[in-house]
Design a protein around this motif. Structure first.
Motif, PDB file in Angstrom:
ATOM      1  N   ALA A 143     103.544 -16.822  20.934  1.00  0.00           N
ATOM      2  CA  ALA A 143     102.339 -17.115  19.555  1.00  0.00           C
ATOM      3  C   ALA A 143     101.503 -18.097  20.673  1.00  0.00           C
ATOM      4  O   ALA A 143     100.772 -18.185  20.120  1.00  0.00           O
ATOM      5  N   TYR A 144     101.656 -17.953  21.612  1.00  0.00           N
ATOM      6  CA  TYR A 144     100.317 -18.562  22.889  1.00  0.00           C
ATOM      7  C   TYR A 144     100.131 -18.577  23.625  1.00  0.00           C
ATOM      8  O   TYR A 144      98.958 -18.684  24.543  1.00  0.00           O
ATOM      9  N   TYR A 145     100.320 -17.157  23.138  1.00  0.00           N
ATOM     10  CA  TYR A 145      99.570 -15.910  24.068  1.00  0.00           C
ATOM     11  C   TYR A 145      98.042 -15.866  23.937  1.00  0.00           C
ATOM     12  O   TYR A 145      97.634 -15.215  22.246  1.00  0.00           O
ATOM     13  N   PRO A 146      96.599 -16.154  24.468  1.00  0.00           N
ATOM     14  CA  PRO A 146      95.611 -15.970  23.774  1.00  0.00           C
ATOM     15  C   PRO A 146      95.027 -14.390  23.808  1.00  0.00           C
ATOM     16  O   PRO A 146      93.495 -14.543  23.089  1.00  0.00           O
ATOM     17  N   GLY A 147      95.409 -13.946  24.547  1.00  0.00           N
ATOM     18  CA  GLY A 147      95.304 -12.792  23.577  1.00  0.00           C
ATOM     19  C   GLY A 147      94.287 -11.609  25.387  1.00  0.00           C
ATOM     20  O   GLY A 147      94.171 -11.909  26.240  1.00  0.00           O
ATOM     21  N   ASP A 148      94.904 -10.746  25.231  1.00  0.00           N
ATOM     22  CA  ASP A 148      94.491  -9.289  26.068  1.00  0.00           C
ATOM     23  C   ASP A 148      93.417  -9.607  26.784  1.00  0.00           C
ATOM     24  O   ASP A 148      92.920 -10.170  28.252  1.00  0.00           O
ATOM     25  N   ASP A 149      92.118  -9.371  26.219  1.00  0.00           N
ATOM     26  CA  ASP A 149      91.253  -9.904  26.857  1.00  0.00           C
ATOM     27  C   ASP A 149      90.307 -11.468  27.723  1.00  0.00           C
ATOM     28  O   ASP A 149      89.713 -12.017  28.066  1.00  0.00           O
ATOM     29  N   GLN A 150      91.785 -12.259  27.293  1.00  0.00           N
ATOM     30  CA  GLN A 150      91.289 -13.490  28.140  1.00  0.00           C
ATOM     31  C   GLN A 150      92.783 -14.429  28.755  1.00  0.00           C
ATOM     32  O   GLN A 150      92.462 -15.216  29.162  1.00  0.00           O
ATOM     33  N   VAL A 151      93.165 -13.062  29.044  1.00  0.00           N
ATOM     34  CA  VAL A 151      94.296 -12.967  30.501  1.00  0.00           C
ATOM     35  C   VAL A 151      93.887 -11.951  31.212  1.00  0.00           C
ATOM     36  O   VAL A 151      94.155 -10.942  31.191  1.00  0.00           O
ATOM     37  N   ASP A 152      94.113 -12.255  32.543  1.00  0.00           N
ATOM     38  CA  ASP A 152      94.442 -11.626  33.783  1.00  0.00           C
ATOM     39  C   ASP A 152      95.495 -11.135  34.101  1.00  0.00           C
ATOM     40  O   ASP A 152      95.871  -9.400  35.135  1.00  0.00           O
ATOM     41  N   TRP A 153      96.738 -12.231  34.194  1.00  0.00           N
ATOM     42  CA  TRP A 153      98.141 -11.905  34.230  1.00  0.00           C
ATOM     43  C   TRP A 153      99.245 -12.465  33.557  1.00  0.00           C
ATOM     44  O   TRP A 153      99.380 -13.869  33.658  1.00  0.00           O
ATOM     45  N   ILE A 154     100.192 -12.035  33.546  1.00  0.00           N
ATOM     46  CA  ILE A 154     101.129 -12.254  32.630  1.00  0.00           C
ATOM     47  C   ILE A 154     102.279 -13.500  33.217  1.00  0.00           C
ATOM     48  O   ILE A 154     102.750 -12.188  33.517  1.00  0.00           O
ATOM     49  N   CYS A 155     103.023 -14.497  33.036  1.00  0.00           N
ATOM     50  CA  CYS A 155     103.400 -14.626  33.594  1.00  0.00           C
ATOM     51  C   CYS A 155     105.109 -15.818  32.909  1.00  0.00           C
ATOM     52  O   CYS A 155     104.961 -15.514  31.633  1.00  0.00           O
ATOM     53  N   ALA A 156     105.933 -15.631  33.340  1.00  0.00           N
ATOM     54  CA  ALA A 156     106.749 -16.661  32.843  1.00  0.00           C
ATOM     55  C   ALA A 156     108.239 -16.854  33.546  1.00  0.00           C
ATOM     56  O   ALA A 156     108.006 -16.798  35.180  1.00  0.00           O
ATOM     57  N   ASP A 157     107.997 -18.451  34.089  1.00  0.00           N
ATOM     58  CA  ASP A 157     109.401 -18.746  34.896  1.00  0.00           C
ATOM     59  C   ASP A 157     110.804 -18.800  34.289  1.00  0.00           C
ATOM     60  O   ASP A 157     110.794 -18.839  32.947  1.00  0.00           O
ATOM     61  N   ALA A 158     111.262 -18.885  35.272  1.00  0.00           N
ATOM     62  CA  ALA A 158     112.788 -17.767  35.179  1.00  0.00           C
ATOM     63  C   ALA A 158     113.623 -18.696  35.978  1.00  0.00           C
ATOM     64  O   ALA A 158     114.447 -17.639  36.534  1.00  0.00           O
ATOM     65  N   GLN A 159     113.933 -19.264  35.669  1.00  0.00           N
ATOM     66  CA  GLN A 159     114.868 -20.280  36.303  1.00  0.00           C
ATOM     67  C   GLN A 159     116.012 -19.967  35.437  1.00  0.00           C
ATOM     68  O   GLN A 159     115.782 -20.052  34.641  1.00  0.00           O
ATOM     69  N   PRO A 160     117.029 -19.834  36.186  1.00  0.00           N
ATOM     70  CA  PRO A 160     118.340 -19.090  34.960  1.00  0.00           C
ATOM     71  C   PRO A 160     118.745 -20.527  34.107  1.00  0.00           C
ATOM     72  O   PRO A 160     119.330 -20.322  33.245  1.00  0.00           O
ATOM     73  N   GLY A 161     118.734 -21.672  34.665  1.00  0.00           N
ATOM     74  CA  GLY A 161     119.354 -22.689  33.346  1.00  0.00           C
ATOM     75  C   GLY A 161     120.181 -23.678  33.889  1.00  0.00           C
ATOM     76  O   GLY A 161     121.398 -22.829  33.987  1.00  0.00           O
ATOM     77  N   GLY A 162     120.543 -24.794  33.890  1.00  0.00           N
ATOM     78  CA  GLY A 162     121.560 -25.532  34.241  1.00  0.00           C
ATOM     79  C   GLY A 162     122.770 -25.070  33.287  1.00  0.00           C
ATOM     80  O   GLY A 162     123.817 -25.939  34.014  1.00  0.00           O
ATOM     81  N   ASP A 163     122.393 -25.222  32.389  1.00  0.00           N
ATOM     82  CA  ASP A 163     123.533 -24.766  31.098  1.00  0.00           C
ATOM     83  C   ASP A 163     123.899 -23.469  31.182  1.00  0.00           C
ATOM     84  O   ASP A 163     124.911 -23.562  30.345  1.00  0.00           O
ATOM     85  N   TYR A 164     124.218 -22.920  32.591  1.00  0.00           N
ATOM     86  CA  TYR A 164     124.917 -21.860  32.908  1.00  0.00           C
ATOM     87  C   TYR A 164     125.433 -21.443  34.636  1.00  0.00           C
ATOM     88  O   TYR A 164     125.547 -22.091  34.941  1.00  0.00           O
ATOM     89  N   ASP A 165     126.804 -20.982  33.672  1.00  0.00           N
ATOM     90  CA  ASP A 165     127.526 -21.100  35.616  1.00  0.00           C
ATOM     91  C   ASP A 165     127.193 -20.384  36.046  1.00  0.00           C
ATOM     92  O   ASP A 165     126.845 -20.426  37.326  1.00  0.00           O
ATOM     93  N   TYR A 166     126.619 -18.882  35.860  1.00  0.00           N
ATOM     94  CA  TYR A 166     125.966 -18.133  36.658  1.00  0.00           C
ATOM     95  C   TYR A 166     125.495 -16.892  34.932  1.00  0.00           C
ATOM     96  O   TYR A 166     125.474 -17.008  34.463  1.00  0.00           O
ATOM     97  N   ARG A 167     124.129 -16.692  35.853  1.00  0.00           N
ATOM     98  CA  ARG A 167     123.242 -16.126  34.822  1.00  0.00           C
ATOM     99  C   ARG A 167     122.225 -15.374  35.554  1.00  0.00           C
ATOM    100  O   ARG A 167     121.084 -15.598  36.813  1.00  0.00           O
ATOM    101  N   ASP A 168     122.245 -13.781  35.637  1.00  0.00           N
ATOM    102  CA  ASP A 168     121.650 -12.603  36.164  1.00  0.00           C
ATOM    103  C   ASP A 168     120.171 -13.496  35.940  1.00  0.00           C
ATOM    104  O   ASP A 168     119.746 -13.565  34.380  1.00  0.00           O
ATOM    105  N   LEU A 169     118.946 -12.616  37.146  1.00  0.00           N
ATOM    106  CA  LEU A 169     117.951 -12.924  36.556  1.00  0.00           C
ATOM    107  C   LEU A 169     117.490 -11.442  34.862  1.00  0.00           C
ATOM    108  O   LEU A 169     116.570 -12.173  34.567  1.00  0.00           O
ATOM    109  N   SER A 170     118.289 -10.930  35.991  1.00  0.00           N
ATOM    110  CA  SER A 170     117.927  -9.748  34.350  1.00  0.00           C
ATOM    111  C   SER A 170     118.296 -10.343  33.855  1.00  0.00           C
ATOM    112  O   SER A 170     117.126  -9.661  32.285  1.00  0.00           O
TER     113      SER A 170
END
Length: 356
Positions: free
Chosen positions: A227-254
Protein backbone atom coordinates in the motif's frame (compact mmCIF):
# COMPACT_ATOMS: atom_id res chain seq x y z
CA UNK A 1 37.30 3.55 -13.69
CA UNK A 2 34.27 5.77 -13.11
CA UNK A 3 33.91 6.26 -16.85
CA UNK A 4 33.85 2.50 -17.36
CA UNK A 5 31.02 2.24 -14.86
CA UNK A 6 29.00 4.84 -16.73
CA UNK A 7 29.55 3.04 -20.00
CA UNK A 8 28.36 -0.23 -18.45
CA UNK A 9 25.30 1.48 -17.00
CA UNK A 10 24.54 3.16 -20.28
CA UNK A 11 24.13 -0.03 -22.27
CA UNK A 12 20.42 -0.32 -21.56
CA UNK A 13 17.51 1.72 -20.30
CA UNK A 14 15.11 -1.16 -20.39
CA UNK A 15 16.37 -4.63 -19.61
CA UNK A 16 14.88 -7.84 -20.91
CA UNK A 17 14.56 -10.68 -18.45
CA UNK A 18 17.89 -12.35 -17.69
CA UNK A 19 18.63 -16.02 -17.71
CA UNK A 20 19.58 -16.75 -14.14
CA UNK A 21 20.77 -20.33 -14.08
CA UNK A 22 17.49 -21.85 -15.16
CA UNK A 23 15.19 -19.42 -13.37
CA UNK A 24 11.91 -18.71 -15.15
CA UNK A 25 11.43 -15.70 -17.37
CA UNK A 26 9.89 -12.51 -16.00
CA UNK A 27 8.28 -9.62 -17.86
CA UNK A 28 10.41 -6.95 -19.49
CA UNK A 29 12.01 -4.79 -16.82
CA UNK A 30 11.63 -1.01 -17.09
CA UNK A 31 13.08 1.94 -15.22
CA UNK A 32 12.54 5.70 -15.26
CA UNK A 33 16.27 6.25 -14.66
CA UNK A 34 18.38 7.82 -17.39
CA UNK A 35 20.80 5.24 -18.77
CA UNK A 36 24.44 6.28 -18.71
CA UNK A 37 23.77 8.81 -15.95
CA UNK A 38 21.76 7.02 -13.26
CA UNK A 39 22.22 3.35 -12.28
CA UNK A 40 20.30 0.90 -14.45
CA UNK A 41 20.11 -2.90 -14.13
CA UNK A 42 22.69 -5.20 -15.68
CA UNK A 43 21.44 -7.09 -18.72
CA UNK A 44 22.17 -10.38 -16.98
CA UNK A 45 22.83 -11.25 -13.37
CA UNK A 46 22.81 -8.96 -10.34
CA UNK A 47 25.18 -6.43 -8.82
CA UNK A 48 26.71 -7.49 -5.48
CA UNK A 49 27.19 -4.96 -2.70
CA UNK A 50 27.42 -4.58 1.06
CA UNK A 51 27.01 -2.36 4.05
CA UNK A 52 30.35 -2.39 5.88
CA UNK A 53 30.22 -0.26 9.05
CA UNK A 54 32.90 2.36 9.67
CA UNK A 55 35.59 1.35 12.13
CA UNK A 56 34.75 2.22 15.71
CA UNK A 57 30.96 2.15 15.26
CA UNK A 58 28.68 -0.39 16.83
CA UNK A 59 25.24 0.66 17.95
CA UNK A 60 22.47 1.97 15.69
CA UNK A 61 21.73 5.69 15.89
CA UNK A 62 18.55 7.01 17.50
CA UNK A 63 16.84 6.94 14.11
CA UNK A 64 17.58 3.23 13.75
CA UNK A 65 20.14 3.75 11.01
CA UNK A 66 23.80 2.92 11.45
CA UNK A 67 26.25 5.75 11.97
CA UNK A 68 27.64 7.14 8.75
CA UNK A 69 30.77 8.76 10.14
CA UNK A 70 33.92 8.22 8.13
CA UNK A 71 36.27 5.43 9.07
CA UNK A 72 40.01 5.87 9.62
CA UNK A 73 41.98 5.30 6.47
CA UNK A 74 44.38 2.47 5.88
CA UNK A 75 45.38 0.11 3.13
CA UNK A 76 44.98 -3.62 3.85
CA UNK A 77 47.57 -5.46 1.82
CA UNK A 78 46.26 -7.73 -0.89
CA UNK A 79 42.98 -5.87 -1.37
CA UNK A 80 41.66 -6.11 -4.94
CA UNK A 81 41.18 -2.35 -4.72
CA UNK A 82 44.04 -1.47 -2.39
CA UNK A 83 44.63 1.87 -4.08
CA UNK A 84 41.21 2.99 -2.80
CA UNK A 85 41.77 1.85 0.79
CA UNK A 86 43.43 5.11 1.81
CA UNK A 87 40.50 7.24 0.70
CA UNK A 88 38.17 8.58 3.42
CA UNK A 89 35.85 5.86 4.73
CA UNK A 90 37.17 3.14 2.44
CA UNK A 91 39.48 1.12 4.71
CA UNK A 92 36.71 -1.17 6.08
CA UNK A 93 35.27 -1.60 2.58
CA UNK A 94 38.66 -2.56 1.14
CA UNK A 95 39.20 -5.02 4.00
CA UNK A 96 35.85 -6.66 3.33
CA UNK A 97 36.63 -6.83 -0.38
CA UNK A 98 39.90 -8.57 0.44
CA UNK A 99 37.97 -11.26 2.33
CA UNK A 100 35.58 -11.71 -0.61
CA UNK A 101 38.32 -11.78 -3.23
CA UNK A 102 36.63 -9.13 -5.38
CA UNK A 103 35.60 -5.50 -5.48
CA UNK A 104 32.02 -4.62 -4.60
CA UNK A 105 29.65 -3.33 -7.25
CA UNK A 106 27.67 -1.39 -4.64
CA UNK A 107 28.74 0.27 -1.38
CA UNK A 108 25.95 1.32 0.95
CA UNK A 109 25.97 4.34 3.26
CA UNK A 110 23.40 5.62 5.75
CA UNK A 111 22.51 9.25 6.38
CA UNK A 112 19.92 10.79 8.67
CA UNK A 113 17.25 13.12 7.33
CA UNK A 114 19.07 16.31 8.35
CA UNK A 115 22.58 15.03 7.63
CA UNK A 116 24.76 16.78 5.12
CA UNK A 117 25.89 14.53 2.30
CA UNK A 118 27.82 13.47 0.37
CA UNK A 119 30.55 12.99 2.95
CA UNK A 120 33.95 11.37 2.70
CA UNK A 121 32.70 7.82 2.18
CA UNK A 122 30.16 8.77 -0.47
CA UNK A 123 32.70 10.87 -2.36
CA UNK A 124 35.27 8.06 -2.18
CA UNK A 125 32.77 5.54 -3.58
CA UNK A 126 31.76 7.88 -6.38
CA UNK A 127 35.42 8.51 -7.20
CA UNK A 128 35.99 4.82 -8.00
CA UNK A 129 34.37 2.05 -9.99
CA UNK A 130 31.50 1.35 -7.58
CA UNK A 131 27.90 2.41 -7.31
CA UNK A 132 26.83 4.37 -4.23
CA UNK A 133 23.67 3.18 -2.47
CA UNK A 134 22.68 6.09 -0.26
CA UNK A 135 20.08 5.17 2.36
CA UNK A 136 18.54 8.46 3.48
CA UNK A 137 16.40 8.61 6.61
CA UNK A 138 12.82 9.78 6.54
CA UNK A 139 10.96 12.68 8.15
CA UNK A 140 7.36 13.53 8.97
CA UNK A 141 5.54 12.91 5.70
CA UNK A 142 2.88 15.55 6.30
CA UNK A 143 5.52 18.20 6.98
CA UNK A 144 7.23 17.24 3.72
CA UNK A 145 4.02 17.61 1.69
CA UNK A 146 3.34 20.96 3.39
CA UNK A 147 6.69 22.18 2.05
CA UNK A 148 8.34 22.66 5.44
CA UNK A 149 11.47 20.80 4.30
CA UNK A 150 11.70 22.04 0.71
CA UNK A 151 14.92 23.99 1.23
CA UNK A 152 16.65 20.99 2.82
CA UNK A 153 15.48 18.64 0.06
CA UNK A 154 16.65 21.03 -2.65
CA UNK A 155 20.11 21.32 -1.03
CA UNK A 156 20.48 17.56 -0.90
CA UNK A 157 19.27 17.24 -4.49
CA UNK A 158 21.88 19.74 -5.67
CA UNK A 159 24.57 17.99 -3.65
CA UNK A 160 23.85 14.63 -5.30
CA UNK A 161 23.72 16.28 -8.71
CA UNK A 162 27.12 17.87 -8.06
CA UNK A 163 28.54 14.44 -7.17
CA UNK A 164 28.26 13.74 -10.88
CA UNK A 165 28.12 9.93 -10.61
CA UNK A 166 25.31 7.34 -10.62
CA UNK A 167 23.60 7.03 -7.22
CA UNK A 168 20.98 4.64 -5.86
CA UNK A 169 18.81 6.68 -3.47
CA UNK A 170 16.86 4.63 -0.93
CA UNK A 171 14.70 7.12 0.94
CA UNK A 172 12.78 6.31 4.14
CA UNK A 173 13.29 2.56 3.95
CA UNK A 174 11.20 0.24 6.16
CA UNK A 175 8.36 2.76 6.10
CA UNK A 176 5.92 -0.08 6.83
CA UNK A 177 7.34 -0.83 10.28
CA UNK A 178 5.08 0.01 13.25
CA UNK A 179 7.98 1.99 14.73
CA UNK A 180 7.82 4.39 11.75
CA UNK A 181 4.08 5.10 11.99
CA UNK A 182 4.45 8.29 14.02
CA UNK A 183 6.33 10.06 11.19
CA UNK A 184 4.93 8.13 8.19
CA UNK A 185 1.27 8.42 9.33
CA UNK A 186 -0.33 6.40 6.50
CA UNK A 187 0.40 4.89 3.07
CA UNK A 188 -1.32 7.86 1.42
CA UNK A 189 0.85 10.31 3.35
CA UNK A 190 3.99 8.36 2.45
CA UNK A 191 3.27 8.21 -1.27
CA UNK A 192 2.44 11.93 -1.32
CA UNK A 193 5.75 12.72 0.40
CA UNK A 194 7.66 10.47 -2.01
CA UNK A 195 6.17 12.28 -5.00
CA UNK A 196 6.96 15.64 -3.42
CA UNK A 197 10.63 14.68 -3.07
CA UNK A 198 10.78 13.53 -6.67
CA UNK A 199 9.18 16.77 -7.86
CA UNK A 200 11.90 18.78 -6.14
CA UNK A 201 14.66 16.58 -7.55
CA UNK A 202 13.12 17.03 -11.01
CA UNK A 203 12.96 20.78 -10.51
CA UNK A 204 16.66 20.73 -9.62
CA UNK A 205 17.34 18.70 -12.78
CA UNK A 206 18.86 15.76 -10.92
CA UNK A 207 19.13 12.87 -13.37
CA UNK A 208 21.95 10.78 -11.87
CA UNK A 209 19.72 9.27 -9.15
CA UNK A 210 17.80 5.98 -9.33
CA UNK A 211 14.94 5.88 -6.82
CA UNK A 212 14.80 2.71 -4.69
CA UNK A 213 11.55 1.98 -2.84
CA UNK A 214 12.25 -0.37 0.05
CA UNK A 215 9.85 -1.69 2.70
CA UNK A 216 10.51 -4.81 4.76
CA UNK A 217 9.91 -8.21 3.19
CA UNK A 218 8.01 -9.12 6.35
CA UNK A 219 5.58 -6.28 5.66
CA UNK A 220 4.01 -8.26 2.83
CA UNK A 221 2.75 -10.79 5.34
CA UNK A 222 1.26 -8.80 8.22
CA UNK A 223 0.76 -5.14 7.31
CA UNK A 224 0.12 -4.31 3.67
CA UNK A 225 3.56 -3.04 2.64
CA UNK A 226 2.41 -2.79 -0.97
CA UNK A 227 0.00 0.00 0.00
CA UNK A 228 3.03 2.29 0.43
CA UNK A 229 4.05 1.88 -3.22
CA UNK A 230 4.04 5.27 -5.03
CA UNK A 231 3.54 3.73 -8.49
CA UNK A 232 5.62 2.36 -11.35
CA UNK A 233 6.10 5.85 -12.78
CA UNK A 234 7.62 7.01 -9.48
CA UNK A 235 10.01 4.13 -8.73
CA UNK A 236 13.12 2.84 -10.53
CA UNK A 237 13.92 -0.18 -8.32
CA UNK A 238 11.66 -2.13 -5.97
CA UNK A 239 13.43 -3.43 -2.93
CA UNK A 240 13.03 -5.28 0.33
CA UNK A 241 15.01 -5.61 3.53
CA UNK A 242 15.03 -9.34 4.21
CA UNK A 243 16.87 -10.22 7.39
CA UNK A 244 15.41 -13.45 8.84
CA UNK A 245 14.30 -11.78 12.08
CA UNK A 246 15.21 -12.47 15.70
CA UNK A 247 12.08 -14.56 16.35
CA UNK A 248 13.20 -17.46 14.13
CA UNK A 249 15.55 -20.25 15.15
CA UNK A 250 16.29 -20.83 11.46
CA UNK A 251 14.68 -19.42 8.34
CA UNK A 252 15.82 -19.66 4.73
CA UNK A 253 15.99 -16.46 2.71
CA UNK A 254 13.48 -17.97 0.27
CA UNK A 255 10.91 -18.06 3.08
CA UNK A 256 11.62 -14.47 4.10
CA UNK A 257 11.27 -13.23 0.52
CA UNK A 258 8.36 -15.35 -0.69
CA UNK A 259 5.46 -12.91 -0.30
CA UNK A 260 7.52 -9.93 -1.43
CA UNK A 261 8.58 -11.75 -4.59
CA UNK A 262 4.98 -12.69 -5.36
CA UNK A 263 4.05 -9.00 -5.11
CA UNK A 264 7.08 -7.89 -7.15
CA UNK A 265 6.15 -10.16 -10.06
CA UNK A 266 3.25 -7.80 -10.77
CA UNK A 267 5.62 -4.89 -11.42
CA UNK A 268 8.06 -4.60 -14.34
CA UNK A 269 10.84 -3.30 -12.13
CA UNK A 270 14.30 -4.56 -11.21
CA UNK A 271 14.52 -5.95 -7.68
CA UNK A 272 17.13 -5.03 -5.11
CA UNK A 273 17.57 -6.94 -1.84
CA UNK A 274 19.24 -4.16 0.13
CA UNK A 275 19.72 -5.72 3.56
CA UNK A 276 20.07 -9.47 3.81
CA UNK A 277 22.22 -11.34 6.30
CA UNK A 278 22.64 -14.61 8.12
CA UNK A 279 22.49 -14.43 11.94
CA UNK A 280 25.38 -15.68 14.04
CA UNK A 281 22.82 -17.70 16.01
CA UNK A 282 22.69 -20.12 13.05
CA UNK A 283 26.18 -21.27 13.99
CA UNK A 284 27.61 -23.96 11.73
CA UNK A 285 24.54 -23.67 9.45
CA UNK A 286 25.48 -20.14 8.34
CA UNK A 287 27.41 -21.43 5.32
CA UNK A 288 24.47 -23.65 4.33
CA UNK A 289 22.11 -20.65 4.63
CA UNK A 290 24.30 -18.53 2.36
CA UNK A 291 24.58 -21.25 -0.27
CA UNK A 292 20.80 -21.62 -0.33
CA UNK A 293 20.46 -17.83 -0.46
CA UNK A 294 22.69 -17.78 -3.55
CA UNK A 295 20.22 -20.08 -5.30
CA UNK A 296 17.22 -17.99 -4.24
CA UNK A 297 18.80 -14.74 -5.40
CA UNK A 298 19.68 -16.05 -8.87
CA UNK A 299 16.31 -14.88 -10.10
CA UNK A 300 16.03 -13.01 -13.41
CA UNK A 301 14.18 -10.10 -11.82
CA UNK A 302 16.72 -9.69 -8.98
CA UNK A 303 19.31 -7.22 -10.25
CA UNK A 304 21.14 -6.16 -7.07
CA UNK A 305 21.86 -7.77 -3.68
CA UNK A 306 23.48 -6.03 -0.73
CA UNK A 307 24.83 -7.95 2.27
CA UNK A 308 24.40 -6.41 5.74
CA UNK A 309 27.82 -7.19 7.23
CA UNK A 310 27.16 -5.74 10.67
CA UNK A 311 26.34 -6.68 14.27
CA UNK A 312 25.04 -3.25 15.19
CA UNK A 313 21.37 -4.26 15.38
CA UNK A 314 22.14 -6.69 18.19
CA UNK A 315 20.63 -5.57 21.47
CA UNK A 316 23.62 -6.86 23.44
CA UNK A 317 26.84 -8.79 22.95
CA UNK A 318 24.88 -11.98 23.64
CA UNK A 319 22.25 -11.24 21.00
CA UNK A 320 23.38 -13.50 18.15
CA UNK A 321 20.01 -13.42 16.34
CA UNK A 322 20.53 -9.86 15.11
CA UNK A 323 24.28 -10.09 14.45
CA UNK A 324 25.05 -10.59 10.76
CA UNK A 325 28.75 -9.90 10.26
CA UNK A 326 30.60 -12.85 8.74
CA UNK A 327 34.01 -11.44 9.64
CA UNK A 328 35.90 -13.91 11.81
CA UNK A 329 33.70 -16.86 10.75
CA UNK A 330 35.81 -18.72 8.20
CA UNK A 331 33.00 -20.96 6.94
CA UNK A 332 30.56 -18.09 6.55
CA UNK A 333 33.18 -15.92 4.84
CA UNK A 334 33.96 -18.75 2.44
CA UNK A 335 30.28 -19.25 1.59
CA UNK A 336 29.68 -15.52 1.08
CA UNK A 337 32.78 -15.43 -1.11
CA UNK A 338 31.29 -18.27 -3.19
CA UNK A 339 28.12 -16.21 -3.62
CA UNK A 340 29.96 -12.97 -4.45
CA UNK A 341 32.25 -14.60 -7.01
CA UNK A 342 29.53 -16.58 -8.77
CA UNK A 343 29.32 -15.18 -12.32
CA UNK A 344 25.64 -14.30 -11.80
CA UNK A 345 26.63 -11.83 -9.07
CA UNK A 346 29.57 -10.44 -11.02
CA UNK A 347 27.87 -9.03 -14.14
CA UNK A 348 30.72 -6.58 -14.80
CA UNK A 349 33.21 -9.45 -14.78
CA UNK A 350 35.42 -7.83 -12.14
CA UNK A 351 38.72 -9.59 -11.35
CA UNK A 352 38.46 -12.36 -8.76
CA UNK A 353 41.30 -13.34 -6.42
CA UNK A 354 41.62 -16.15 -3.91
CA UNK A 355 40.40 -13.88 -1.11
CA UNK A 356 41.16 -14.33 2.56
Amino acid sequence: MGTALLVTAGLVATVAAGCGDGAGAVPKITTTARAGVAPVPPQQGAYFGAWVPPEGTGRPTASGSPSASDAPSGSPSGSPSGRDAGKPGMAPVAGFERQLGRQLDIVQSYRGWKSDFPGGLEESVADGNRYLLLTWGGADTREIVQGRHDALIARRARALKALGKPVFLRWSRDMDKPSAEKRVHSPADFTAAWKHLREIFTREKVDNVAWVWCPTARGFGGVNAGAYYPGDDQVDWICADAQPGGDYDYRDLSEALKLFMEWARKHKKPIMIAEFGVPKSYGTRRAEWLREAAKTLQDPQVKAVVYFNSDEQAESARDKRRAYSVSGDKRAVSALRELATTPYFNPRNLPVTSGG
